[in-house]
Structure formats: C-alpha cells, structure tokens
Design an enzyme around this catalytic site. Structure first.
Site, PDB file in Angstrom:
ATOM      1  CG  LEU A   9     -11.576  15.407 -34.234  1.00 51.10           C
ATOM      2  CD1 LEU A   9     -11.221  14.117 -35.187  1.00 51.10           C
ATOM      3  CD2 LEU A   9     -11.750  14.951 -32.956  1.00 51.10           C
ATOM      4  CD  GLU A  63     -19.349  10.819 -33.757  1.00 52.88           C
ATOM      5  OE1 GLU A  63     -17.997  10.491 -33.928  1.00 52.88           O
ATOM      6  OE2 GLU A  63     -20.106  10.003 -33.671  1.00 52.88           O
TER       7      GLU A  63
HETATM    8  C1  LIG Z   1      -8.572  15.117 -31.538  1.00 53.56           C
HETATM    9  C2  LIG Z   1      -8.965  13.774 -30.692  1.00 53.56           C
HETATM   10  C3  LIG Z   1     -10.267  13.689 -30.238  1.00 53.56           C
HETATM   11  C4  LIG Z   1     -10.684  12.606 -29.312  1.00 53.56           C
HETATM   12  N1  LIG Z   1     -11.996  12.855 -28.908  1.00 53.56           N
HETATM   13  C5  LIG Z   1     -12.234  11.421 -28.209  1.00 53.56           C
HETATM   14  C6  LIG Z   1     -13.714  11.642 -27.408  1.00 53.56           C
HETATM   15  O1  LIG Z   1     -14.294  12.566 -27.629  1.00 53.56           O
HETATM   16  N2  LIG Z   1     -13.905  10.327 -26.936  1.00 53.56           N
HETATM   17  C7  LIG Z   1     -13.156   9.237 -26.747  1.00 53.56           C
HETATM   18  O2  LIG Z   1     -13.751   8.355 -26.368  1.00 53.56           O
HETATM   19  N3  LIG Z   1     -12.054   9.306 -27.663  1.00 53.56           N
HETATM   20  C8  LIG Z   1     -11.433  10.269 -28.313  1.00 53.56           C
HETATM   21  N4  LIG Z   1     -10.414  10.230 -28.783  1.00 53.56           N
HETATM   22  C9  LIG Z   1      -9.607   9.079 -28.620  1.00 53.56           C
HETATM   23  C10 LIG Z   1      -9.156   9.003 -27.253  1.00 53.56           C
HETATM   24  O3  LIG Z   1      -8.485  10.252 -26.851  1.00 53.56           O
HETATM   25  C11 LIG Z   1      -7.473   8.215 -27.432  1.00 53.56           C
HETATM   26  O4  LIG Z   1      -7.983   7.121 -27.822  1.00 53.56           O
HETATM   27  C12 LIG Z   1      -7.010   8.109 -25.846  1.00 53.56           C
HETATM   28  O5  LIG Z   1      -7.063   9.223 -25.343  1.00 53.56           O
HETATM   29  C13 LIG Z   1      -5.936   7.429 -25.633  1.00 53.56           C
HETATM   30  O6  LIG Z   1      -5.446   7.266 -24.458  1.00 53.56           O
HETATM   31  P1  LIG Z   1      -4.428   6.370 -23.875  1.00 53.56           P
HETATM   32  O7  LIG Z   1      -4.369   6.344 -22.246  1.00 53.56           O
HETATM   33  O8  LIG Z   1      -4.549   4.999 -24.519  1.00 53.56           O
HETATM   34  O9  LIG Z   1      -3.035   6.936 -24.522  1.00 53.56           O
HETATM   35  P2  LIG Z   1      -2.598   8.686 -24.893  1.00 53.56           P
HETATM   36  O10 LIG Z   1      -3.470   9.551 -23.856  1.00 53.56           O
HETATM   37  O11 LIG Z   1      -2.434   8.563 -26.173  1.00 53.56           O
HETATM   38  O12 LIG Z   1      -1.181   8.700 -23.908  1.00 53.56           O
HETATM   39  C14 LIG Z   1       0.023   7.685 -24.290  1.00 53.56           C
HETATM   40  C15 LIG Z   1       1.004   8.233 -23.335  1.00 53.56           C
HETATM   41  O13 LIG Z   1       2.005   7.239 -23.403  1.00 53.56           O
HETATM   42  C16 LIG Z   1       3.232   7.961 -23.230  1.00 53.56           C
HETATM   43  N5  LIG Z   1       4.320   6.988 -24.410  1.00 53.56           N
HETATM   44  C17 LIG Z   1       4.052   6.821 -25.496  1.00 53.56           C
HETATM   45  N6  LIG Z   1       5.193   6.213 -26.038  1.00 53.56           N
HETATM   46  C18 LIG Z   1       6.032   6.157 -25.159  1.00 53.56           C
HETATM   47  C19 LIG Z   1       7.494   5.722 -24.841  1.00 53.56           C
HETATM   48  N7  LIG Z   1       7.957   5.162 -25.845  1.00 53.56           N
HETATM   49  N8  LIG Z   1       7.981   6.098 -23.482  1.00 53.56           N
HETATM   50  C20 LIG Z   1       7.427   6.672 -22.740  1.00 53.56           C
HETATM   51  N9  LIG Z   1       5.964   6.967 -22.921  1.00 53.56           N
HETATM   52  C21 LIG Z   1       5.347   6.784 -24.030  1.00 53.56           C
HETATM   53  C22 LIG Z   1       2.964   9.385 -24.052  1.00 53.56           C
HETATM   54  O14 LIG Z   1       3.936  10.141 -23.624  1.00 53.56           O
HETATM   55  C23 LIG Z   1       1.641   9.555 -23.264  1.00 53.56           C
HETATM   56  O15 LIG Z   1       1.655   9.906 -21.655  1.00 53.56           O
HETATM   57  C24 LIG Z   1     -10.167  11.284 -29.471  1.00 53.56           C
HETATM   58  C25 LIG Z   1      -8.702  11.598 -30.069  1.00 53.56           C
HETATM   59  C26 LIG Z   1      -8.225  12.552 -30.660  1.00 53.56           C
HETATM   60  C27 LIG Z   1      -6.886  12.644 -31.568  1.00 53.56           C
END
Ligand SMILES: Cc1cc2nc3c(=O)[nH]c(=O)nc-3n(C[C@H](O)[C@H](O)[C@H](O)COP(=O)(O)OP(=O)(O)OC[C@H]3O[C@@H](n4cnc5c(N)ncnc54)[C@H](O)[C@@H]3O)c2cc1C
Ligand code: SF4
Ligand code: SF4
Ligand code: FES
Lengths: 253, 628
Positions: free
Chosen positions: B264, B267
């Site tokens: 990435l 933005e």
């Molecule tokens: C490069 C990048 C930049 C971004 N920048 C922004 C930004 O500036 N602002 C914004 O609002 N959003 C941003 N996003 C989007 C945002 O970061 C993600 O949507 C968000 O962090 C997702 O968080 P989450 O808590 O849902 O899951 P994640 O942070 O993806 O965590 C998932 C967790 O689930 C665990 N897990 C998954 N499957 C299993 C399993 N089967 N068994 C056990 N554990 C499991 C993983 O190990 C992890 O700990 C960005 C995304 C990317 C890729």
C-alpha cells in the site's frame, strides 16, 4: 533477469539442527524474504519462517543474515555479491523453535514487568491538551515495531542466558523512557526502577542496539543515556526530580 | 484422542488480536468476564499494525463544523447508500469517544496548535477528520490496546496472584472450527502453529475479529493472515455473509519492483497534496468526476490547488474522490495505453511539498520507497496502481450488539463484519469501525454470556473438528496447496477483479468449484511442527469459500456500485440499492439469496438534501421520505 543464488539456511529444532545449502532464483528488486518464500514454495514446503506485512512495519521477520540481526523483508538481495553464499540463521539470543522461528516469549514477559501507563485519575476523555513538541520525544519510542533485533544484538543477553532474569533489554528501556517522558504519565521513580529493577545499570552504552534498529530509534542517545544521566541527578537532587513530575502535569491541563 | 487434547474453558473467546479483537477483549474484561484472545501471529503483529493514514472521528478539532451527522452523511455517500444505516449511525456517533479514550490508555496522536488531537484530510471526508500519528496510526492503535491489556493483566496479577487469571493471549494458534451444541456456540477448536497440537476452547460466546480476505487475490495489500478465516468460520457455523461482491481495490499500491507489487501507498500522500498523472503528463482525475460528485470536486487545476490552503471557498481536488472512483480511473488510463511500462500511473508529491515536510508527514512511505524501490519520493514520482485492499462484505450482524445473525453465541466485529461500509469504505473508517464495533461486540458477548450461561461441548463435535485437522497428513501424493493457492489467486484476480462481466464470473465460478474439488485431496509433506504447507491447507479452504461467495454475489448484482463494477451493467441502479446479497453454506456449496436492505428512518433520511437522495433512491422511496 533472474539470477541463481546460493543460500545456507539453518534448519532444525530445539534439539538439533544445522546449515543446509540450497540454490534458488532471485528476481530483480527482491528481498531476502522473497527468496526464502521461493525456497519454501518449491523446495522446502515445511521451512518455518515468521512474517506478516512484508513492509518493515510489523517486526515479524527478524533473523540473522550473514550473522547480522535484520528484517528479512527489508534486506535487498541487490546488497549481496553475485556469487556470495548468504547465510540465514535464527535470532541467536532466543531459543529456537523450528528453523528460522525462535521463542521470543522473553520479551512478552519483560513487557509484563514494566509498570503500566498511569494517567491522572481525574482526567476525562477529550480533555488532554499536549503540545506537539512535548509528545514527540515519546512518539519516537512508540515507533518501535517490536522486532526485538535490539534485544538479539545486545551483548548483555546475547550469549549470557544468566543475565536475562535481571535485564529488560533496550526495547524495554525505550518503553520506560517513553512513559517517563509521556506528558500524561504520573508514575514516579521510573528511572530509578529502570536502574535498580530492569538492569539499566548493566548496559555499558555500546550502541549496538541503535545500529540494528530498523526504525532508526536512537535508543542509546535519546533513551538510555538521558535516563542514566538523570538517574544520577535524581539520586542526588530529590527536589529537582519532584519538580520534573509536577511540571509534567502542569503542562497538560 | 480426548486424553491428549489441550483444553481450556473461558467465558468468551475472541478470535483475532487486531484492533477489533483487542477492543472487544478489553470490554469483556471490564464486564468481569474471563477472555481468551487467539491470534495466528505473535501478539501485536495483526494486520491493523499496517494501517497508516488514520482513524476517522468527527471530533471537530481542526474544523469546528464537523459533527457526527456530517460523518454519517460522508459514510453513506462513500458506501453509495448501501450501508446498514444503523451501523453507520452508531459508528459516526461513537467514534470520537473511542478515539479519546485511547489517549487515556497512553496513545500519543499528533497535535494541533491548541494541543488537541490533530486531524487530516482523507478521500470522501468533508472535513479534516483523521486522527493520526505520522503514517503509522495502526501501530499506535494496536500498541495502545496491547499495552492496555498488559495493564489489566498486571492489575489482575496484583489482585489474584495470576496475571492471566482473566485475560490470556494464545498467540500463533489457528482456529479451524466454531463448535456448536444445541444450536448454540460451544467453543472454538484449533491448533498451535508451533507444534501442530490441537486445542479446544470451551466457551458459550465467540467473537470473530479475524480481519480481511485479500490473500484470495493475486495483488493485495494484505498480509498472509488475510485469508478470510472468520468469514468462512461463520459460514460453516450456519451464519450469513452479506454483500460479498464489494471489495475495495485501493487505487494506490506499489507496482514495481514485482516483489512489492500490491504494497500500500497510503492515501495521505494524496491528502497531503500528491497528484496523479499519466504518461502524457496529464492530471487525469479531472476527467473522471462522476455526476453525483460534481458539486463537491474541483473540475480545474487552479481551484483544486487552492483547496489545500482554502477549503471553505474551493472544491476539493478529484484525487480525493472515493477510492473506487480513483481505482477505476487508474485502471482505465492504463487500459487506454497511458500507463507506465509496469502498468501503473504516477503519483507525485515531490513538486508540492518541501523534502523535509514529506519526510516528516510521510516517514514510512519515504522509507518504503527508498528501501524497496530505490525511489526518493522527495525528488521523484511514485508508480502506483490498484491493489486488493479491503472487503466491505462480511458476517451479517445485528448492528447494536454485533451478534451474528442465525448463530446464537457468535459475534463479529471489524473487517470480518459486513454492512457498515455499504459498497465502499472511506479511508480511516475502518480503524474507527474496529473501535466502535469491537467495543460493542465485547458488550454484546458479555451480556449474552451473563444471560445464557455455559454451553458444554459434546465429544462428537470435537471429533469432527479433529478429523479435519488430521486429513491432509493422511493423504499422500495429492495436490500441492501452494500451487492451488496460486491458481485461485489468478482466477480471482483475472475474473472477479476490479472490472467484471457475466461470462467471466461464470467461468470463475466453474474454476473455483474445480479447485475446490481438487483441494479435497491436498497432502502436505513434513510434520506438524510449524509447517506452513499444512497451515495453508486450511487457509486455502477458507479462501475458496470467499471466492465462491464473492463470484456468486457479483454475478447476481447487475449494476455497478462502489467496489463492484460490471462492464456489462455500467450504471448504478436505484432498484439494486434496495437489495443485500446474503451468502450461506450448506456444507457443499455457497448459495446467495436476496434480502431487502433496511431503509433509512425519517430522522436520518432528513439529514440529506432531497436532491442528493434522488440520485440514489427510487421515486417511491423519495415520496415515502423515510421508513417511519
Ligand atoms: C496497508 C494497509 C493500510 C491501511 N490503512 C488504514 C487506515 O489508514 N485507516 C483505516 O481506517 N484503515 C486502514 N486499513 C484497513 C484496516 O487496517 C483493516 O481493515 C483493519 O486493521 C482490520 O482490523 P481487524 O481488527 O478487523 O483485523 P486484523 O487487524 O486484520 O486482525 C485479524 C486478527 O485475526 C487473527 N486471525 C485471523 N484468522 C484467524 C484464525 N483462523 N485463528 C486465529 N486467529 C485468526 C489474526 O491473527 C489477527 O490477529 C489499512 C489496511 C492495510 C492493508
Ligand atoms: S547500548 Fe546497552 S542496551 Fe544497547 S546493545 Fe549496548 S549494552 Fe545493550
Ligand atoms: S527498538 Fe528498534 S530494534 Fe528494538 S524492537 Fe523496537 S524497532 Fe526493533
Ligand atoms: S514482515 Fe513485517 S517487518 Fe518484515
């Protein structure tokens, strides 16, 4: 423009293991982690390696490349000579689990020993006012991605298992410094505790930790040395120490 | 086998240690419950760590005109009004509180001159709204909550003698199954990645916080963790996925060198003044402003440039259009032969800001390009192109409690949950979503546990879970999971990507079914200890379900909206706005059915200018003026 390169990868587990030679293709612009992944996909399906972001942001892919603690995802293949054999080994300061994966739980235990952030009890959400200049010192330390390369390289624990009990390591010295310089933190005695309970006194300022930090955090100059200096201050001038905590609080509310 | 099975018993199991999971765990502990946090990576490494730009919350620190209603309107517009209104409403109302509380847990955001939390501009947000720490906001979020959890554990240690008496983190453990008993959740089954040993967590409530699905596609900004595990776990447990056709292709991923393709480019580069040009040197975004946005975006360079210093009297630059618009524009430029040799366009900030300001505002971008591409962004342009970034679709939940529809005891929050972002998510709205709905899932699960009590699992359900884990080892000479994964990524990328057609989607569905059939015979070499080939077999199974659900939903939706573009149905259609696509799984294949989208209640309907709503809604809906 693929070229063939020679790798020597450490494979094994807690009981035994050794270096294994492989040859593999490397394409233009690739990093060491790409090449390890190619080995994994084509020759050693069960080669164990940690990684996540592949962008130097998560601190998962720490290993030793030609003996130097590095992030594999930020180490360009172009850095190496055409016919050089690149030796890849797990972090030496931590016990091996399998291949390039080590048991870094030491660091999570140390994190648990550092007293937590303590804001003023009566502070409400949305109330804090802090100047950019006052948060910047702690922000530098909060850039830490917990790759533990500094921990791995620090000679106090690298080959001295016996020191681990009493030494938190550079990663946690910057954590203490971060809290100590945090405009909202109210806990006293952080520096003394660093010295007396977390092993700051065992550090002899070799700066090796600063050299390996992929976030370029000036661990020694900005955290360790100021803390060591002020520990001396504080021990001899309690009034001044008290003053610093009071000012800290005045600045924010 | 139950003799050797490692077993634990908790009130709540949180699967995922990203922003959503950690926030849910904090809340559940505060409700007095015992919580297991499970994650596939080390603690503190979840995907949230990569988020760069910021967290959206209408605190109004930079522009006082901002408030939850403006944020709500922006979110609905960004999602092309397909959002679940109630989620968007809760999100806009609660985000400021969630950001402020992080400060009391030690977070240090960048400041305004008055010493408040600074807020930056981002695509689709009317006012500067994203709280940030340079371009490492996700790291700040995750570290703050990680440290909050450590602080709670320290307190528990002082009070009970055991810091892990209430919250314990099980890192590097993959969950493969949600077990059920009497139609309700009874726990989560999985294996330690290190040893391959199986583990069962008995718990009446499970919170899914597993993040996204990007690894299903060839070019993605997601890490290996983004394999849609939670989406698939929910489907298999009898839950639904909503609107899986909507995927966000972030307009600016790196395109060169190949090893970093997809990574990435935040933005904020555009928010801080970066402009997009094609190889003719034309700032092409002016040619891609859709009618619905004409009154908000400048149609000439002079006005766009003035906006950076005077936002009250100028329309914003078209580089800051919602992501789907910018991604499609870049895609069209490249297709029309005006792209770079590596299939991208130029993004340049070097001519707009002095070098020291760039390094200060965008430190990790500078670092990333310098180290990985040999490009100094303070002097040269970056080459960028679309990358699969975020899934809007996800587990169908009750907005207030985050309870998964159809599976008592199951909750979902964060990227794995659907509905909040409609057909397209605004930048910065994910981190705030994690905090708002992570907390709500923590509350929802705690209340559920308190009123429902324990639900012990039967040995039979454990046996089924165990057999699935054993299977790839008992097969020899079968398909290689790496090869199948690559094949799936090609199919998803080429046939279910940014631009879709009926014929391609039908072809994709057939191909995915074929890969699924072959995946039944995957075999792995080596033992159970930290074996990535073995790990991939489970991920692959999940990604196949994601791809099937996405392709089937995309085939049904005969319009283009947000993160779903049909070449054969290029327009947006107000009839389709009233429809959600619900995926379910019968153990053999995914089926997709239509369900009416809950319509805006009058008080929210009235927040909009009627002429704006006319662009999205049918005349009947407009005449009704809201659902109550
Ligand atoms: C490069 C990048 C930049 C971004 N920048 C922004 C930004 O500036 N602002 C914004 O609002 N959003 C941003 N996003 C989007 C945002 O970061 C993600 O949507 C968000 O962090 C997702 O968080 P989450 O808590 O849902 O899951 P994640 O942070 O993806 O965590 C998932 C967790 O689930 C665990 N897990 C998954 N499957 C299993 C399993 N089967 N068994 C056990 N554990 C499991 C993983 O190990 C992890 O700990 C960005 C995304 C990317 C890729
Ligand atoms: S400066 Fe101190 S902490 Fe850093 S490596 Fe040297 S001895 Fe270790
Ligand atoms: S201080 Fe630097 S080297 Fe040490 S863990 Fe943090 S990022 Fe890594
Ligand atoms: S994979 Fe994240 S730092 Fe290397």
């Amino acid at each position: 423009m693929a070229r063939t390169i020679k790798l020597r990868i450490w494979r094994g587990n807690a009981k035994d293991g050794g270096l294994q030679d492989v040859t593999v293709d490397a394409n233009e612009g690739e990093v060491v982690l790409d090449v390890i992944h190619r080995v994994q996909a084509t020759q050693m399906n069960d080669l164990a390696v940690r990684w996540n972001c592949k962008a130097g942001k998560c601190g998962s892919c720490s290993m030793e490349i030609n003996g130097k603690p590095r992030l594999a995802c930020m180490t360009q293949m172009a850095n190496f000579e055409e016919d050089e054999t690149i030796t890849i080994t797990p972090l030496r300061a931590f016990p091996v689990i399998k291949d390039l994966v080590t048991d870094v739980s030491f660091n999570y235990k140390k994190a648990m020993e550092i007293p937590a952030f303590e804001p003023p009890a009566d502070l409400k959400p949305g109330e804090p006012r802090m100047e950019q200049i006052d948060v910047e010192r702690s922000q530098e330390f909060r850039k830490c991605i917990e790759c533990f390369l500094c921990q791995d390289t620090c000679h106090v624990i690298r080959d001295h298992e016996e020191n681990k009990k009493s030494f938190a390591g550079p990663r946690f010295f910057i954590r203490i410094a971060e809290l100590d310089m945090h405009p909202l933190d109210m806990l006293r005695n952080r520096k003394q505790k660093a010295q007396e309970e977390h092993g700051l006194g065992m550090c002899n300022i070799t700066k090796c930790c600063t050299e390996v930090c992929p976030e370029h955090i000036r661990i020694t100059d900005n955290a360790i040395i100021p803390m060591k200096e002020r520990v001396v201050d504080v021990k001899y001038d309690p009034a001044r120490w008290l003053g610093s905590k009071i000012r800290k609080r005045d600045g924010i509310l | 086998m139950s003799e050797q099975l490692e077993r634990y018993s908790y009130d709540i199991v949180v699967i995922g240690a990203g922003g959503a999971g950690l926030r849910a765990a904090v809340e559940a502990r505060e409700a007095g419950l015992r919580v297991a946090i499970i994650c596939k990576s080390l603690f503190g490494k979840a995907h949230t760590v990569m988020a760069e730009g910021g967290v959206a919350a209408s605190m109004g620190n930079v522009n006082e005109s901002d408030n939850w209603m403006v944020h709500f309107r922006d979110t609905m517009r960004g999602g092309k009004f397909l959002n679940h209104y109630r989620m968007a409403e809760l999100h806009a109302k609660e985000a400021p509180e969630r950001v402020w509380e992080l400060e009391l847990w030690g977070a240090l955001f960048d400041r305004t001159k008055e010493g408040k939390i600074s807020q930056r501009n981002f695509g689709g947000h009317e006012y500067p709204r994203l709280a940030h720490v340079g371009d490492r906001t996700g790291l700040e979020l995750i570290r703050t909550m990680q440290q909050r959890i450590v602080a709670m554990q320290q307190k528990d240690g002082r009070e009970t003698g055991n810091p892990e008496s209430f919250i314990k983190v099980f890192a590097e453990l993959t969950v493969t199954e949600i077990t059920k008993e009497n139609g309700k959740v009874s726990g989560a089954y999985g294996y330690w990645r290190e040893s391959g040993k199986e583990v069962f967590f008995e718990a009446p409530a499970v919170v899914l916080a597993t993040g996204g699905v990007g690894k299903t596609f060839k070019i993605t900004s997601n890490s290996w963790e983004g394999t849609g595990d939670g989406h698939a776990l929910a489907l298999k447990a009898g839950g639904n996925l909503v609107d899986m056709e909507f995927l966000q292709f972030h307009p600016t991923g790196m395109v060169w060198p190949p090893s970093v393709r997809g990574l990435l480019v935040t933005e904020s580069v555009r928010g801080d003044g970066g402009v997009l040009t094609n190889t003719d040197g034309v700032r092409f975004m002016f040619n891609y402003i859709p009618d619905v946005f004409k009154d908000k975006y400048a149609d000439n360079e002079a006005e766009a440039d003035r906006w950076y210093n005077d936002q009250a009297n100028n329309r914003r630059p078209p580089e800051l259009l919602p992501r789907d618009e910018v991604a499609r524009a870049i895609n069209s430029e490249v297709k029309a032969g005006r792209g770079t040799e590596h299939g991208g366009v130029f993004l340049d900030v070097s001519k707009r800001l002095p070098a020291d300001v760039i390094k200060k505002k965008l430190p990790s971008m500078w670092h990333q390009f310098y180290e990985l591409a040999g490009v100094d962004i303070t002097k040269e342009a970056m080459e960028v192109g679309p990358t699969c970034h975020y899934v809007m679709g996800g587990v169908e939940v009750d907005p207030d409690s985050a309870a998964a529809v159809g599976v008592p005891g199951l909750f979902a929050a964060g990227e794995v949950a659907g509905g909040m972002h409609g057909s397209n998510r605004l930048g910065g709205n994910s981190l705030s979503d994690l905090l708002v709905f992570g907390r709500r899932a923590g509350v929802g699960a705690s209340e559920y546990v308190k009123s429902n009590g324990a639900n012990p699992a039967s040995e039979d359900s454990l046996k089924v879970a165990h057999e699935r884990i054993e299977k790839p080892f008992s097969q020899v000479g079968g398909e290689n999971p790496y090869a199948l994964h690559q094949e799936l990524q090609e199919v998803a990328h080429n046939l279910v990507g940014i631009i879709r057609t009926r014929a391609e989607l039908e072809e994709a569905i057939a191909k995915i079914a074929d890969i699924r059939e072959r995946a039944k015979s995957v075999s792995v070499s080596g033992g159970r200890e930290f074996n990535p080939g073995f790990h991939l077999t489970f991920d692959l199974d999940n990604m196949l379900l994601i791809a099937e659900s996405t392709a089937k939903s995309a085939l049904l939706r005969e319009e283009s909206r947000g993160g779903h573009t049909r070449d054969d149905f290029p327009g947006m259609n107000a009839q389709w706005r009233q429809v959600n696509h619900i995926s379910s799984f019968n153990g053999d294949h995914v089926s997709v059915r239509q369900q009416p989208l809950p319509s805006l209640p009058k008080e929210l309907f009235d927040l909009f200018d009627i002429h704006e709503l006319e662009k999205y809604m049918t005349p009947e809906e407009i005449a009704k003026g809201g659902s109550n």
